[in-house]
Design a protein around this motif. Structure first.
Motif, PDB file in Angstrom:
ATOM      1  N   LEU A 116       0.819  -1.210   0.000  1.00 11.71           N
ATOM      2  CA  LEU A 116       0.000   0.000   0.000  1.00 11.71           C
ATOM      3  C   LEU A 116       0.856   1.265   0.000  1.00 11.71           C
ATOM      4  N   HIS A 117       2.018   1.235   0.642  1.00  9.21           N
ATOM      5  CA  HIS A 117       2.942   2.373   0.566  1.00  9.21           C
ATOM      6  C   HIS A 117       3.292   2.670  -0.897  1.00  9.21           C
ATOM      7  N   LEU A 118       3.623   1.626  -1.639  1.00  9.05           N
ATOM      8  CA  LEU A 118       4.050   1.803  -3.028  1.00  9.05           C
ATOM      9  C   LEU A 118       2.896   2.257  -3.913  1.00  9.05           C
ATOM     10  N   ALA A 119       1.739   1.634  -3.737  1.00  6.22           N
ATOM     11  CA  ALA A 119       0.578   2.021  -4.538  1.00  6.22           C
ATOM     12  C   ALA A 119       0.186   3.468  -4.268  1.00  6.22           C
ATOM     13  N   ALA A 120       0.281   3.892  -3.009  1.00  2.15           N
ATOM     14  CA  ALA A 120      -0.062   5.273  -2.653  1.00  2.15           C
ATOM     15  C   ALA A 120       0.929   6.256  -3.258  1.00  2.15           C
ATOM     16  N   ASP A 150       0.654   9.527   4.247  1.00  7.56           N
ATOM     17  CA  ASP A 150       1.718  10.530   4.187  1.00  7.56           C
ATOM     18  C   ASP A 150       2.273  10.627   2.764  1.00  7.56           C
ATOM     19  N   LEU A 151       2.523   9.470   2.159  1.00  6.93           N
ATOM     20  CA  LEU A 151       3.107   9.444   0.818  1.00  6.93           C
ATOM     21  C   LEU A 151       2.124   9.970  -0.224  1.00  6.93           C
ATOM     22  N   ALA A 152       0.852   9.625  -0.067  1.00 10.42           N
ATOM     23  CA  ALA A 152      -0.156  10.138  -0.998  1.00 10.42           C
ATOM     24  C   ALA A 152      -0.211  11.661  -0.945  1.00 10.42           C
ATOM     25  N   CYS A 153      -0.098  12.220   0.256  1.00  8.00           N
ATOM     26  CA  CYS A 153      -0.102  13.683   0.409  1.00  8.00           C
ATOM     27  C   CYS A 153       1.188  14.296  -0.122  1.00  8.00           C
ATOM     28  N   GLU A 154       2.312  13.667   0.168  1.00  3.14           N
ATOM     29  CA  GLU A 154       3.603  14.197  -0.265  1.00  3.14           C
ATOM     30  C   GLU A 154       3.704  14.280  -1.783  1.00  3.14           C
ATOM     31  N   PHE A 155       3.162  13.266  -2.472  1.00  9.04           N
ATOM     32  CA  PHE A 155       3.283  13.217  -3.928  1.00  9.04           C
ATOM     33  C   PHE A 155       2.032  13.730  -4.649  1.00  9.04           C
ATOM     34  N   GLY A 156       1.106  14.301  -3.891  1.00  9.31           N
ATOM     35  CA  GLY A 156      -0.057  14.930  -4.504  1.00  9.31           C
ATOM     36  C   GLY A 156      -1.040  13.967  -5.137  1.00  9.31           C
ATOM     37  N   ARG A 157      -1.194  12.793  -4.552  1.00 12.91           N
ATOM     38  CA  ARG A 157      -2.112  11.789  -5.105  1.00 12.91           C
ATOM     39  C   ARG A 157      -3.512  12.018  -4.527  1.00 12.91           C
ATOM     40  N   GLU A 159      -6.626  11.567  -5.563  1.00 17.49           N
ATOM     41  CA  GLU A 159      -7.646  10.515  -5.614  1.00 17.49           C
ATOM     42  C   GLU A 159      -7.348   9.401  -4.614  1.00 17.49           C
ATOM     43  N   VAL A 160      -6.073   9.137  -4.378  1.00 15.31           N
ATOM     44  CA  VAL A 160      -5.700   8.142  -3.369  1.00 15.31           C
ATOM     45  C   VAL A 160      -6.078   8.638  -1.979  1.00 15.31           C
ATOM     46  N   VAL A 161      -5.821   9.920  -1.714  1.00 20.71           N
ATOM     47  CA  VAL A 161      -6.195  10.503  -0.424  1.00 20.71           C
ATOM     48  C   VAL A 161      -7.698  10.356  -0.199  1.00 20.71           C
ATOM     49  N   GLU A 162      -8.486  10.610  -1.237  1.00 21.69           N
ATOM     50  CA  GLU A 162      -9.942  10.460  -1.118  1.00 21.69           C
ATOM     51  C   GLU A 162     -10.320   9.035  -0.723  1.00 21.69           C
ATOM     52  N   ILE A 163      -9.649   8.056  -1.316  1.00 19.23           N
ATOM     53  CA  ILE A 163      -9.917   6.655  -0.980  1.00 19.23           C
ATOM     54  C   ILE A 163      -9.547   6.376   0.476  1.00 19.23           C
ATOM     55  N   PHE A 164      -8.395   6.882   0.896  1.00 14.21           N
ATOM     56  CA  PHE A 164      -7.936   6.639   2.264  1.00 14.21           C
ATOM     57  C   PHE A 164      -8.869   7.270   3.297  1.00 14.21           C
ATOM     58  N   LEU A 165      -9.480   8.386   2.940  1.00 12.52           N
ATOM     59  CA  LEU A 165     -10.347   9.080   3.892  1.00 12.52           C
ATOM     60  C   LEU A 165     -11.681   8.367   4.121  1.00 12.52           C
ATOM     61  N   THR A 166     -11.897   7.255   3.421  1.00 11.68           N
ATOM     62  CA  THR A 166     -13.059   6.411   3.718  1.00 11.68           C
ATOM     63  C   THR A 166     -12.736   5.427   4.843  1.00 11.68           C
ATOM     64  N   ASN A 167     -11.471   5.413   5.273  1.00 15.21           N
ATOM     65  CA  ASN A 167     -11.017   4.489   6.309  1.00 15.21           C
ATOM     66  C   ASN A 167     -11.017   5.188   7.664  1.00 15.21           C
ATOM     67  N   SER A 168     -11.698   4.609   8.643  1.00 17.99           N
ATOM     68  CA  SER A 168     -11.841   5.256   9.951  1.00 17.99           C
ATOM     69  C   SER A 168     -10.499   5.425  10.663  1.00 17.99           C
ATOM     70  N   SER A 169      -9.596   4.458  10.503  1.00 12.19           N
ATOM     71  CA  SER A 169      -8.279   4.570  11.142  1.00 12.19           C
ATOM     72  C   SER A 169      -7.493   5.740  10.576  1.00 12.19           C
ATOM     73  N   CYS A 170      -7.676   5.972   9.286  1.00 11.47           N
ATOM     74  CA  CYS A 170      -6.982   7.076   8.629  1.00 11.47           C
ATOM     75  C   CYS A 170      -7.502   8.417   9.141  1.00 11.47           C
ATOM     76  N   ILE A 171      -8.797   8.515   9.289  1.00 13.86           N
ATOM     77  CA  ILE A 171      -9.395   9.743   9.817  1.00 13.86           C
ATOM     78  C   ILE A 171      -8.918   9.987  11.248  1.00 13.86           C
TER      79      ILE A 171
END
Length: 205
Positions: A116-120, A150-157, A159-171
């Motif tokens: 998931l780190h790499l995909a993000a 963190d990586l999705a935010c750093e690299f400006g991804r 749409e990935v951030v949007e997907i992650f924000l559906t996860n309660s642990s991420c929120i």
């Protein structure tokens, strides 16, 4: 050149007909012979046929190797598995074949990097969503402390951030950062929000 090397070379060249001959349609035998080929052969870098096929994102060859009983979560010299390489490449069909066959979504490499780190990092949205369905955690930290979000935010991804924000642990992670770093200067904070801001990714913010 041994049969293991021949198999790796055929996969590297994307020659599925040669791969089929070596595997004898997934039975692990050389065509016309009773001698078996080692489908888990690894070169000096630890790359196996399944690593190589995943790196080239070739779903047909990946499925041939799975049918030939290739070890799904075999690690290379850096602890990377076939799922790491397919997640990086973003070929969702390959990722699906590995996960559905039993590959573990969250097992890290030696540096703590998960698929998931790499995909993000590389913005592979569909792969991120699939990995999360199989237990991939967007809040798990690699050895340097970075999480997939963190990586999705750093690299400006975005749409990935949007997907992650559906996860309660991420929120929950983001909310904890907000409390801890409310008065922290931008340059001193490593929260996903601050990382995105430092890199100029306004859409992510």
């Amino acid at each position: 050149m041994g049969k293991g090397e021949e198999l790796l070379e055929a996969i590297k060249c994307q020659d599925i007909s040669v791969v089929q001959k070596i595997l004898h349609k997934g039975k692990g035998k050389i065509l016309g012979s009773s001698k078996k080929v080692n489908v888990n052969f690894q070169n000096e870098e630890g790359l196996s046929p399944l690593h190589q096929a995943s790196l080239h994102a070739n779903v047909d060859i990946v499925c041939l190797l799975i049918d030939a009983n290739a070890t799904l979560d075999l690690q290379d010299a850096n602890g990377m598995r076939a799922l790491h390489y397919s997640s990086l490449k973003g070929k969702v069909e390959v990722v699906a074949a590995l996960l559905e066959s039993g590959s573990k979504a969250s097992t890290p490499a030696k540096n703590g990097v998960t698929p998931l780190h790499l995909a993000a990092q590389y913005g592979q949205c569909s792969v991120c969503a699939m990995l999360m369905q199989y237990g991939g955690d967007p809040t798990v930290r690699r050895h340097d402390g970075a999480t997939p979000i963190d990586l999705a935010c750093e690299f400006g991804r975005y749409e990935v951030v949007e997907i992650f924000l559906t996860n309660s642990s991420c929120i929950s992670l983001i909310e904890s950062y907000a409390v801890q770093h409310f008065e922290t200067e931008l340059s001193n904070s490593n929260s996903p929000l601050h990382v995105a801001a430092r890199n100029g990714h306004i859409k992510v913010i």
